[in-house]
Design an enzyme around this catalytic site. Structure first.
Site, PDB file in Angstrom:
ATOM      1  N   HIS A  74      40.696 -29.273  65.721  1.00 20.52           N
ATOM      2  CA  HIS A  74      41.772 -30.273  66.357  1.00 20.52           C
ATOM      3  C   HIS A  74      41.108 -30.754  67.539  1.00 20.52           C
ATOM      4  CE1 HIS A  74      41.552 -26.571  68.612  1.00 20.52           C
ATOM      5  NE2 HIS A  74      42.464 -27.015  69.918  1.00 20.52           N
ATOM      6  N   HIS A  76      41.479 -31.011  71.249  1.00 15.35           N
ATOM      7  CA  HIS A  76      41.408 -30.730  72.364  1.00 15.35           C
ATOM      8  C   HIS A  76      39.869 -30.766  72.868  1.00 15.35           C
ATOM      9  CE1 HIS A  76      45.133 -27.956  72.660  1.00 15.35           C
ATOM     10  NE2 HIS A  76      45.468 -29.368  73.136  1.00 15.35           N
ATOM     11  N   ASP A  78      37.665 -29.435  74.449  1.00 12.68           N
ATOM     12  CA  ASP A  78      36.558 -28.338  74.435  1.00 12.68           C
ATOM     13  C   ASP A  78      36.274 -28.181  73.031  1.00 12.68           C
ATOM     14  OD1 ASP A  78      39.131 -27.232  73.947  1.00 12.68           O
ATOM     15  OD2 ASP A  78      38.426 -25.124  74.126  1.00 12.68           O
ATOM     16  N   HIS A  79      36.793 -29.087  71.832  1.00 16.28           N
ATOM     17  CA  HIS A  79      36.325 -28.884  70.687  1.00 16.28           C
ATOM     18  C   HIS A  79      35.725 -30.054  69.821  1.00 16.28           C
ATOM     19  CE1 HIS A  79      38.607 -25.012  69.695  1.00 16.28           C
ATOM     20  NE2 HIS A  79      39.211 -25.408  70.728  1.00 16.28           N
TER      21      HIS A  79
END
Length: 283
Positions: A74, A76, A78-79
């Site tokens: 996904h 977000h 931090d990804h």
């Protein structure tokens, strides 16, 4: 738990290595975990934040190998933000979840959506990527975000669960994109599977996945029951509910907990259990 150093790869199985980003927080635990799947020709799952040291750690881990796909669960922040720089460094395509950019009213800066994410290919539920000795198959698991995908590695009976199921905590479901009803359906989907191990984006591998999923679903049902009882007692505002429900939780997490309470309330409203107003009331 074995000590894990940021940006130093750990071998978890014959086909799976893990590189930890240096972004620990009350929301990310020890940090976001990037997974390298395969040997020789590899896929990188959840490349993480656009931290040059972390990107360098991924490149060192895959030195002498060819990165054939950069895969995101996904978007977000931090990804997925490292996907672009990693693609530039390796020439690999970005493949996986759909792009999603919207305003997020949640309390986490790293959980806002990554506006830089630009996939070369979006995977639908059931679509696959392959390499020498490995396969990744997408499993649509909306709830934490509407674009969330998990990935099955059938050769090892493994599932990369992103933030849908984590190895240390429950996931935040934050409206407007986070959807509690969809999240519960996605948990039921995993419960019906027979994966032997989960590799989450945060926390240690989960070696008894069905037990954990049953526990997560039960926990959400307990939270729903708490909310209904509090409303019945006249506690109808989310800021008043959270201390009752999360008294033993780090207060830094209370704003995020309030988002999950809102997600429960929206689900209860849609099912005709509560009414929305200046304060929430029982229907």
């Amino acid at each position: 738990m074995d000590e894990q150093h940021s940006d130093v790869a750990q071998t978890l199985s014959p086909l799976v290595r893990r590189v930890l980003a240096a972004n620990p927080s009350p929301f990310t635990f020890t940090g976001t975990q990037t997974y390298v799947v395969g040997r020789g020709e590899v896929a990188v799952i959840d490349p993480g934040p656009a931290d040059p040291a972390h990107i360098d750690g991924i490149l060192k881990t895959t030195e002498g190998e060819r990165v054939t796909a950069i895969v995101c669960t996904h978007t977000h922040r931090d990804h997925s933000p490292a996907a672009g720089p990693l693609a530039k460094a390796t020439g690999a395509p970005i493949i996986g979840c759909a792009p999603l950019v919207l305003e997020d009213a949640g309390p986490r800066a790293d959980a806002s959506f990554d506006a830089t994410y630009a996939p070369d290919r979006v995977l639908a539920d059931g679509e696959t990527l392959t390499g020498p000795g490995w396969t990744l198959r997408a499993v649509a698991t909306p709830g934490h975000t509407s674009n969330h995908l998990c990935y099955v590695l059938p050769e090892e009976g493994a599932l990369f669960t992103g933030d849908h199921v984590m190895g240390w905590s429950t996931t935040v479901v934050s409206p407007p994109d986070g959807d509690m009803a969809a999240y519960m359906v996605s948990l039921d989907l995993l419960l019906a599977r027979d994966d032997a191990i989960y590799y989450p984006a945060h926390g240690e591998p989960v070696t008894k996945p069905r037990r954990l999923v049953r526990g997560l679903a039960g926990h959400r049902k307990q939270r729903e029951g708490q909310i209904l009882r509090l409303i019945g007692q006249g506690v109808g505002a989310i800021p008043e509910m959270v201390p009752h429900m999360y008294g033993g939780v780090d207060k830094r997490l209370w704003p995020a907990a309030g988002r999950s309470v809102l997600a429960h309330l929206i689900d209860l409203r849609d099912r005709g259990r509560v009414r929305e107003g200046a304060e929430w009331t029982l229907a």
